[in-house]
Scaffold this active site. Structure first.
Site, short mmCIF file in Angstrom:
data_model
loop_
_atom_site.label_atom_id
_atom_site.label_comp_id
_atom_site.label_asym_id
_atom_site.label_seq_id
_atom_site.Cartn_x
_atom_site.Cartn_y
_atom_site.Cartn_z
N PRO A 74 -8.97 0.67 6.44
CA PRO A 74 -8.94 2.12 6.51
C PRO A 74 -10.19 2.81 5.97
O PRO A 74 -10.78 2.37 4.98
CB PRO A 74 -7.72 2.49 5.64
N ASN A 75 -10.55 3.86 6.66
CA ASN A 75 -11.66 4.76 6.30
C ASN A 75 -13.05 4.18 6.55
O ASN A 75 -14.05 4.88 6.37
CB ASN A 75 -11.54 5.24 4.84
N ARG B 260 -18.42 9.31 4.74
CA ARG B 260 -17.65 9.15 3.49
C ARG B 260 -18.57 8.68 2.35
O ARG B 260 -19.30 7.70 2.50
CB ARG B 260 -16.48 8.18 3.71
N TYR C 234 -21.44 4.23 -0.11
CA TYR C 234 -21.35 3.37 1.08
C TYR C 234 -22.55 3.48 2.01
O TYR C 234 -22.60 2.79 3.03
CB TYR C 234 -20.06 3.70 1.84
N ASN D 154 -13.02 -6.85 5.62
CA ASN D 154 -13.13 -5.85 4.57
C ASN D 154 -11.84 -5.03 4.65
O ASN D 154 -11.72 -4.12 5.45
CB ASN D 154 -14.35 -4.94 4.78
N ALA E 173 -9.14 -0.17 1.24
CA ALA E 173 -8.14 0.15 0.21
C ALA E 173 -6.98 -0.84 0.21
O ALA E 173 -6.35 -1.06 -0.84
CB ALA E 173 -7.63 1.57 0.41
N GLU F 23 -13.96 -12.45 2.40
CA GLU F 23 -13.68 -11.05 2.03
C GLU F 23 -15.01 -10.36 1.72
O GLU F 23 -15.83 -10.90 0.97
CB GLU F 23 -12.79 -11.06 0.77
N HIS G 192 -16.99 -6.59 0.71
CA HIS G 192 -16.97 -5.17 0.31
C HIS G 192 -18.39 -4.66 0.29
O HIS G 192 -19.29 -5.33 -0.24
CB HIS G 192 -16.35 -5.00 -1.08
N ARG H 96 -16.35 -0.95 -10.36
CA ARG H 96 -15.68 0.33 -10.09
C ARG H 96 -14.35 0.45 -10.87
O ARG H 96 -14.16 -0.27 -11.85
CB ARG H 96 -15.53 0.50 -8.58
C1 DQA Z 1 -14.44 -1.13 -0.05
C2 DQA Z 1 -14.02 -0.97 -1.50
C3 DQA Z 1 -12.58 -0.50 -1.60
O1 DQA Z 1 -12.19 -0.38 -2.95
C4 DQA Z 1 -12.43 0.84 -0.93
O2 DQA Z 1 -11.09 1.26 -0.94
C5 DQA Z 1 -13.00 0.87 0.44
C6 DQA Z 1 -14.23 0.14 0.74
C7 DQA Z 1 -15.93 -1.51 0.09
O3 DQA Z 1 -16.32 -1.91 1.19
O4 DQA Z 1 -16.70 -1.37 -0.87
O5 DQA Z 1 -12.48 1.59 1.32
O6 DQA Z 1 -13.69 -2.18 0.53
#
Ligand code: DQA
Length: 153
Positions: free
Chosen positions: A13-14, A21, A26, A77, A80, A101, A103, A110
């Site tokens: 998501p997002n 964002r 990011y 990835n 959230a 995985e 990020h 964080r």
């Molecule tokens: C994320 C880190 C997560 O905590 C966050 O909710 C994201 C992006 C990252 O790519 O740094 O949406 O996965």
């Protein structure tokens, strides 16, 4: 002849909001830029890649299930859902496809609630804080190239 490897890249998501964002976290590049970087890397490496994004946990679970017997590796990835989803963990365990995985940000630096990753229990490697390069490193890791670190350009 060696079979072409197939990698599935899943984004949670997002991540479709990249560029808009929280650019300080990011970056300013868009989701489209990310997809292009991954597809370019796949072409260079001679692998087949599918890049997919969903805001829905259920859709991501189904994508993982359907990867069985088709993909040799998964780069995920979960965004959230990293910090909440037992369902994604169980799906990755069910298919047992080698998974990395990724990020974009360094989640280890964080908030406390980002320190839990359920999917981490089912992945071969976690890469964080390397921006887009993290995805390319993850692909290389799955392909057994180097230690998964991209060459500097
Ligand atoms: C994320 C880190 C997560 O905590 C966050 O909710 C994201 C992006 C990252 O790519 O740094 O949406 O996965």
């Amino acid at each position: 002849m060696k079979k072409t490897k197939k990698i599935l890249v899943l984004n949670g998501p997002n991540l479709n909001m990249l560029g808009v964002r929280e650019p300080e976290l990011y970056g300013k590049q868009t989701y489209r830029d990310l997809v292009e970087a991954i597809e370019k890397h796949a072409r260079e490496r001679g692998v087949f890649v599918t890049v997919f994004q969903s805001n829905s946990e259920a859709v991501l679970v189904t994508k993982i299930q359907r990867a069985l017997g088709i993909y040799d590796g998964i780069v995920i990835n979960p965004a959230a859902y990293t910090h909440t989803s037992v369902a994604l963990l169980d799906a990755l365990k069910a298919v047992a496809i080698p998974t990395v995985e990724v990020h974009l940000s360094d989640v280890s630096r964080r908030e406390d609630f980002r320190q839990i990753s359920y999917v981490r229990l089912a992945v071969a490697k976690t890469i964080m804080g390397r921006g887009f390069d993290g995805y390319l490193d993850a692909m290389d890791f799955l392909l057994g190239i180097g230690d998964g670190e991209s060459e500097e350009s």
